[in-house]
Design a protein around this motif. Structure first.
Motif, PDB file in Angstrom:
ATOM      1  N   GLU A   5      -4.663-106.132  13.407  1.00 49.30           N
ATOM      2  CA  GLU A   5      -5.440-107.124  12.488  1.00 49.30           C
ATOM      3  C   GLU A   5      -6.199-106.589  11.599  1.00 49.30           C
ATOM      4  O   GLU A   5      -6.189-107.096  10.256  1.00 49.30           O
ATOM      5  N   THR A   6      -7.015-105.529  11.932  1.00 45.89           N
ATOM      6  CA  THR A   6      -7.843-104.757  11.153  1.00 45.89           C
ATOM      7  C   THR A   6      -7.195-104.146   9.979  1.00 45.89           C
ATOM      8  O   THR A   6      -7.419-104.251   8.802  1.00 45.89           O
ATOM      9  N   ASP A   7      -5.987-103.537  10.223  1.00 38.61           N
ATOM     10  CA  ASP A   7      -5.336-102.949   9.207  1.00 38.61           C
ATOM     11  C   ASP A   7      -4.619-103.934   8.328  1.00 38.61           C
ATOM     12  O   ASP A   7      -4.525-103.642   7.161  1.00 38.61           O
ATOM     13  N   LEU A   8      -4.205-104.881   8.735  1.00 36.41           N
ATOM     14  CA  LEU A   8      -3.543-106.095   7.904  1.00 36.41           C
ATOM     15  C   LEU A   8      -4.591-106.645   7.110  1.00 36.41           C
ATOM     16  O   LEU A   8      -4.545-106.583   5.837  1.00 36.41           O
ATOM     17  N   TYR A   9      -5.673-106.924   7.509  1.00 31.98           N
ATOM     18  CA  TYR A   9      -7.128-107.339   6.971  1.00 31.98           C
ATOM     19  C   TYR A   9      -7.383-106.434   5.555  1.00 31.98           C
ATOM     20  O   TYR A   9      -7.585-106.926   4.857  1.00 31.98           O
ATOM     21  N   SER A  10      -7.492-105.133   6.191  1.00 30.37           N
ATOM     22  CA  SER A  10      -7.711-103.998   5.004  1.00 30.37           C
ATOM     23  C   SER A  10      -6.735-104.181   3.686  1.00 30.37           C
ATOM     24  O   SER A  10      -7.014-103.961   2.720  1.00 30.37           O
ATOM     25  N   GLU A  11      -5.521-104.181   4.083  1.00 30.21           N
ATOM     26  CA  GLU A  11      -4.417-104.281   3.341  1.00 30.21           C
ATOM     27  C   GLU A  11      -4.545-105.445   2.341  1.00 30.21           C
ATOM     28  O   GLU A  11      -4.630-105.388   0.900  1.00 30.21           O
ATOM     29  N   ASN A  12      -4.910-106.719   2.899  1.00 30.99           N
ATOM     30  CA  ASN A  12      -4.827-107.745   2.141  1.00 30.99           C
ATOM     31  C   ASN A  12      -6.097-107.821   1.174  1.00 30.99           C
ATOM     32  O   ASN A  12      -6.046-108.576   0.252  1.00 30.99           O
ATOM     33  N   VAL A  13      -7.229-107.292   1.625  1.00 33.00           N
ATOM     34  CA  VAL A  13      -8.559-107.456   0.685  1.00 33.00           C
ATOM     35  C   VAL A  13      -7.947-106.479  -0.448  1.00 33.00           C
ATOM     36  O   VAL A  13      -8.773-106.679  -1.374  1.00 33.00           O
ATOM     37  N   LEU A  14      -7.179-105.614  -0.483  1.00 34.45           N
ATOM     38  CA  LEU A  14      -6.681-104.756  -1.670  1.00 34.45           C
ATOM     39  C   LEU A  14      -5.666-105.449  -2.493  1.00 34.45           C
ATOM     40  O   LEU A  14      -5.246-105.039  -3.452  1.00 34.45           O
ATOM     41  N   CYS A  16      -4.845-109.038  -4.982  1.00 27.86           N
ATOM     42  CA  CYS A  16      -5.174-110.039  -5.774  1.00 27.86           C
ATOM     43  C   CYS A  16      -5.103-111.196  -5.160  1.00 27.86           C
ATOM     44  O   CYS A  16      -6.282-112.051  -5.289  1.00 27.86           O
ATOM     45  N   TYR A  17      -4.308-111.700  -4.392  1.00 31.99           N
ATOM     46  CA  TYR A  17      -4.053-112.923  -3.617  1.00 31.99           C
ATOM     47  C   TYR A  17      -3.622-112.491  -2.202  1.00 31.99           C
ATOM     48  O   TYR A  17      -2.690-112.178  -1.794  1.00 31.99           O
ATOM     49  N   PRO A  18      -4.915-112.344  -1.391  1.00 30.78           N
ATOM     50  CA  PRO A  18      -4.708-111.783  -0.041  1.00 30.78           C
ATOM     51  C   PRO A  18      -3.762-112.631   0.854  1.00 30.78           C
ATOM     52  O   PRO A  18      -3.203-111.936   1.897  1.00 30.78           O
ATOM     53  N   LEU A  19      -3.565-113.718   0.579  1.00 32.13           N
ATOM     54  CA  LEU A  19      -2.757-114.434   1.588  1.00 32.13           C
ATOM     55  C   LEU A  19      -1.131-114.580   0.931  1.00 32.13           C
ATOM     56  O   LEU A  19      -0.207-115.317   1.618  1.00 32.13           O
ATOM     57  N   ARG A  20      -0.966-113.766   0.208  1.00 28.39           N
ATOM     58  CA  ARG A  20       0.489-113.791  -0.442  1.00 28.39           C
ATOM     59  C   ARG A  20       0.865-112.408  -0.215  1.00 28.39           C
ATOM     60  O   ARG A  20       0.462-111.442  -0.849  1.00 28.39           O
ATOM     61  N   LEU A  21       2.101-112.157   0.114  1.00 30.29           N
ATOM     62  CA  LEU A  21       2.759-110.908   0.113  1.00 30.29           C
ATOM     63  C   LEU A  21       3.346-110.513  -0.969  1.00 30.29           C
ATOM     64  O   LEU A  21       3.509-109.035  -1.053  1.00 30.29           O
ATOM     65  N   ASP A  22       3.586-111.106  -2.114  1.00 28.66           N
ATOM     66  CA  ASP A  22       4.233-110.986  -3.420  1.00 28.66           C
ATOM     67  C   ASP A  22       3.197-110.662  -4.150  1.00 28.66           C
ATOM     68  O   ASP A  22       3.229-110.495  -5.363  1.00 28.66           O
ATOM     69  N   SER A  23       1.701-110.565  -3.743  1.00 30.64           N
ATOM     70  CA  SER A  23       0.584-110.510  -4.597  1.00 30.64           C
ATOM     71  C   SER A  23       0.441-108.950  -5.257  1.00 30.64           C
ATOM     72  O   SER A  23       0.983-107.975  -4.591  1.00 30.64           O
ATOM     73  N   CYS A  24      -0.062-108.752  -6.427  1.00 31.67           N
ATOM     74  CA  CYS A  24      -0.170-107.685  -7.014  1.00 31.67           C
ATOM     75  C   CYS A  24      -1.274-106.910  -6.443  1.00 31.67           C
ATOM     76  O   CYS A  24      -2.229-107.567  -5.871  1.00 31.67           O
TER      77      CYS A  24
END
Length: 341
Positions: A5-14, A16-24
């Motif tokens: 979960e920590t790794d996923l959160y760290s990736e999402n913070v990076l 533009c849209y943390p809740l979308r997998l197709d985000s830049c």
């Protein structure tokens, strides 16, 4: 929180849209660098907006500045002011953060306005070069050729052409024909990039930069040549009005130097961007995003420099600025008749 979960959160913070997998992905920059970029860009925006506003107000306020030539300068200032207020702030966030948060439709409108004001600014600079050419090289017929009505027609054409050309190109998508598969491969939510295929990269660069630039260069070279000839003739003339001739020669020489600065700044700001726009499609878009962003801001810098060149290099504008600043900022009372010719 587990390690996954920590790794996923760290990736999402990076993203533009943390809740979308197709985000830049967001641009990864040091905080110090981000702050420096924001400070520099905000300073550019403020100078662009308020510098051009000062020119617009000066020409509107002082009657002796309301000539056909200054009408073109005023229209140019309005164009650059709109670029600084409606386009540059959003480009700043996109450049620093690496993300576009306003959606695809607003992205197209932003790109269209960016093209509109940039192209209009270039056309206005060309109109000023034609005006100066007629004023210096054919002064006897200048007042017949250049009137308020003539200037109104040509500045209106500059605005309409820039608007119709830019919005039709962006919203029709003709600039991306043949690039559909390439764009689909790199597309992500939060991007706002304007691509040009080979044909439209060349058309845009030739029509909106290299053609006006060639016209400006040719006219300014002729102006510079005529101005130098006038300086030489006036300097050699020994008459009772010799001092007046010397003064006129100095003014001609100063005008020629100012025109050289105009052309130097014009090419410094726009040549790299339009060269990249024309060449990059033939190189499979190898130019990095940050490099292209820097070239865009170099182009914007021309709109920042315009009020400095066309305003602060001319004594009449300098005096007008002083009166406006003293009157409306410092609270002193000045009349517009206090500005000498």
């Amino acid at each position: 929180m587990t390690s996954n979960e920590t790794d996923l959160y760290s990736e999402n913070v990076l993203l533009c849209y943390p809740l979308r997998l197709d985000s830049c992905p967001r641009a990864q920059r040091l905080t110090v660098l981000k702050v420096a970029m924001y400070v520099l860009m905000v300073l550019m925006i403020l100078i662009t907006v308020f510098g051009n506003l000062l020119i617009i107000i000066s020409i509107s306020h002082f009657k002796h500045l309301q000539s056909p030539t200054h009408m073109i300068v005023q229209s140019l200032a309005a164009c650059d002011c709109l670029l600084g207020s409606l386009v540059m702030p959003y480009s700043m966030v996109r450049s620093v953060e690496g993300c576009w948060y306003l959606g695809d439709v607003v992205c197209k409108v932003h790109s269209s306005l960016d093209m509109t004001f940039s192209i209009s600014s270039l056309i206005h600079l060309s109109l000023i070069s034609v005006d100066r050419y007629w004023a210096i090289c054919d002064p006897l017929r200048y007042k017949m050729r250049v009137t308020n009505n003539t200037v109104t027609v040509f500045t209106t054409f500059a605005w309409l052409f820039s608007f119709l050309y830019s919005f039709s190109v962006v919203f029709s998508g003709v600039n991306t024909i043949g690039l559909e598969s390439f764009i689909m491969q790199i597309y992500c939510v939060g991007s706002c990039v304007l691509f040009f295929n080979k044909q439209w990269g060349l058309i845009c660069s030739l029509l909106t930069f290299f053609l006006p630039g060639t016209i400006m260069s040719s006219l300014y070279m002729k102006i510079f040549h005529v101005a130098r000839k006038h300086v030489k003739v006036m300097s050699e003339r020994v008459t009772a009005g010799g001092m007046k001739s010397q003064s006129s020669a100095q003014r001609e020489g100063k005008a020629a130097k100012t025109l050289a600065i105009v052309m130097g700044v014009f090419y410094l700001c726009w040549l790299p961007f339009f060269t990249a726009t024309a060449v990059d499609p033939f190189l499979n878009f190898v130019t990095p995003v940050d490099v292209f962003d820097a070239l865009v801001w170099f182009g914007y810098f021309n709109s920042t420099c315009n009020p400095l060149i066309y305003g602060f290099f001319y004594p009449r504008f300098q005096k007008a600025f002083k009166v406006l600043i003293y009157t409306y900022i410092c609270g002193f009372s000045h009349s517009n008749t206090l500005i000498p010719e």
